[in-house]
Design a protein around this motif. Sequence first.
Motif, PDB file in Angstrom:
ATOM      1  N   LEU A 230       0.708  -1.134   0.084  1.00 21.87           N
ATOM      2  CA  LEU A 230       0.054  -0.067  -0.087  1.00 21.87           C
ATOM      3  C   LEU A 230       0.787   1.316   0.071  1.00 21.87           C
ATOM      4  N   LEU A 231       2.126   1.176   0.199  1.00 24.72           N
ATOM      5  CA  LEU A 231       3.028   2.349  -0.015  1.00 24.72           C
ATOM      6  C   LEU A 231       3.263   2.584  -1.368  1.00 24.72           C
ATOM      7  N   SER A 232       3.066   3.746  -1.787  1.00 26.74           N
ATOM      8  CA  SER A 232       3.643   4.388  -3.242  1.00 26.74           C
ATOM      9  C   SER A 232       4.985   4.268  -3.402  1.00 26.74           C
ATOM     10  N   PHE A 233       5.486   4.397  -4.835  1.00 23.19           N
ATOM     11  CA  PHE A 233       6.555   4.434  -5.131  1.00 23.19           C
ATOM     12  C   PHE A 233       7.401   5.541  -4.801  1.00 23.19           C
ATOM     13  N   ASP A 234       6.532   6.605  -4.668  1.00 21.09           N
ATOM     14  CA  ASP A 234       7.243   7.986  -4.186  1.00 21.09           C
ATOM     15  C   ASP A 234       7.455   7.757  -2.950  1.00 21.09           C
ATOM     16  N   GLU A 235       6.635   7.088  -2.169  1.00 22.55           N
ATOM     17  CA  GLU A 235       7.185   7.025  -0.536  1.00 22.55           C
ATOM     18  C   GLU A 235       8.037   6.095  -0.352  1.00 22.55           C
ATOM     19  N   TYR A 236       8.463   5.362  -1.204  1.00 23.36           N
ATOM     20  CA  TYR A 236       9.771   4.342  -0.948  1.00 23.36           C
ATOM     21  C   TYR A 236      10.963   5.170  -1.309  1.00 23.36           C
TER      22      TYR A 236
ATOM     23  N   LEU B 267      16.617  -2.328   1.268  1.00 23.37           N
ATOM     24  CA  LEU B 267      15.663  -1.697   0.045  1.00 23.37           C
ATOM     25  C   LEU B 267      16.490  -1.408  -0.827  1.00 23.37           C
ATOM     26  N   LEU B 268      16.035  -1.780  -2.303  1.00 20.67           N
ATOM     27  CA  LEU B 268      16.576  -1.635  -3.496  1.00 20.67           C
ATOM     28  C   LEU B 268      15.652  -0.998  -4.512  1.00 20.67           C
ATOM     29  N   ILE B 269      15.871   0.226  -5.182  1.00 17.00           N
ATOM     30  CA  ILE B 269      14.944   0.868  -5.949  1.00 17.00           C
ATOM     31  C   ILE B 269      15.612   1.007  -7.104  1.00 17.00           C
ATOM     32  N   GLU B 270      14.940   0.742  -8.252  1.00 14.62           N
ATOM     33  CA  GLU B 270      15.148   0.789  -9.557  1.00 14.62           C
ATOM     34  C   GLU B 270      14.405   1.919 -10.197  1.00 14.62           C
ATOM     35  N   GLU B 271      14.967   3.107 -10.721  1.00 18.57           N
ATOM     36  CA  GLU B 271      14.288   4.253 -10.831  1.00 18.57           C
ATOM     37  C   GLU B 271      13.592   3.965 -12.331  1.00 18.57           C
ATOM     38  N   ASP B 272      14.373   3.309 -13.515  1.00 21.46           N
ATOM     39  CA  ASP B 272      13.954   3.263 -14.584  1.00 21.46           C
ATOM     40  C   ASP B 272      12.868   2.267 -14.949  1.00 21.46           C
ATOM     41  N   THR B 273      12.827   1.228 -14.029  1.00 16.79           N
ATOM     42  CA  THR B 273      11.713   0.348 -14.129  1.00 16.79           C
ATOM     43  C   THR B 273      10.682   0.497 -13.203  1.00 16.79           C
ATOM     44  N   ARG B 274      11.016   1.395 -12.190  1.00 14.19           N
ATOM     45  CA  ARG B 274      10.139   1.590 -10.927  1.00 14.19           C
ATOM     46  C   ARG B 274       9.632   0.413 -10.197  1.00 14.19           C
ATOM     47  N   LYS B 275      10.816  -0.286 -10.034  1.00 15.20           N
ATOM     48  CA  LYS B 275      10.590  -1.532  -9.048  1.00 15.20           C
ATOM     49  C   LYS B 275      11.249  -1.265  -7.755  1.00 15.20           C
TER      50      LYS B 275
ATOM     51  N   GLU C 271       6.297  -3.779  -8.361  1.00 15.90           N
ATOM     52  CA  GLU C 271       6.399  -2.865  -9.563  1.00 15.90           C
ATOM     53  C   GLU C 271       5.396  -2.154  -9.801  1.00 15.90           C
ATOM     54  N   TYR C 272       5.715  -0.479  -9.999  1.00 13.88           N
ATOM     55  CA  TYR C 272       4.678   0.467  -9.951  1.00 13.88           C
ATOM     56  C   TYR C 272       4.886   1.116 -11.493  1.00 13.88           C
ATOM     57  N   ALA C 273       5.179   0.313 -12.391  1.00 15.51           N
ATOM     58  CA  ALA C 273       5.369   0.895 -13.764  1.00 15.51           C
ATOM     59  C   ALA C 273       4.055   1.454 -14.553  1.00 15.51           C
ATOM     60  N   LEU C 274       2.843   1.220 -13.784  1.00 20.83           N
ATOM     61  CA  LEU C 274       1.754   1.746 -14.228  1.00 20.83           C
ATOM     62  C   LEU C 274       1.018   2.611 -13.139  1.00 20.83           C
TER      63      LEU C 274
END
Length: 268
Positions: free
Chosen positions: A52-58, A73-81, A107-110
């Motif tokens: 329920l956390l958003s990509f922006d929150e991560y 915690l690992l964030i992939e900016e290009d794939t929004r994962k 995965e937050y691509a959409l």
Amino acid sequence: MKRFNFFFILLSIALASCQEDADKVISTDLPTEANQLFDLSNAWSESLYFALLSFDEYQAMDTASTLPGCPELLIEEDTRKVFLNFDAEIECEQAGNDKRSGKIVLEYALSNSNSATWTLEYDNYSFNGSSVKGIRSFKKDNSNQIIESFNPITLTTEEKLNSVFSGDIKHSGGTVFSNGIGFISGGNLHGVNPAGRDFNIEIPFDRLMLSSCFQENKLMPVAGSEVWSVSRGSSKNVTYQLQYELLDSCNVAANVILPDGRSLLLNP
């Protein structure tokens, strides 16, 4: 005639005895069945906060120490994962005794498009010794509620007992879950338990989980109820009624009324 009556009496006693033995077996299994359903409900809800956390929150997190279980915690900016690794050796001072291993992949691509959808996938993941497999899908509706669906999730215990279930759930809370009070959930889970029996879990829209409790790795709802229905064949079901009772802070008692009327505390 006397022989017939005598035979009829013996048959009646035998049938009654068999029924009594069957009732004893079912009665003996009720606490086991209740604990299996409770573990399944927990396995579904324990990772809700991550989803329920958003990509922006991560992206805004300086550290993952406020996430349940303190994952890497690992964030992939290009794939929004977003990757949450629970196998990493990170010092964690959270309360609670729940244990995780493996990874959760979000995965937050959409998620920032008009459809606003995202997924949570389990990668060799286990919770308190039980493995969880499957993908859960989330989307926001017009009222800003989050709709969750999945088909199916497989839960396998350390004893290699499988439960397979699907679900349709709605979640309601603030637009920023990490800073909000929490969220309320309601809906339906249904599937097949380790004994091969169909089950259904009805969750009224009153199941409240607090963000602050999640951040302490205390994962029980602080309020709400569930109704569990399990098939016994021939269109017959038995029903369990679960109630969450807040004791103090994030400490909760999960009490269930068994089909035979007995009450059982599921989290002693």
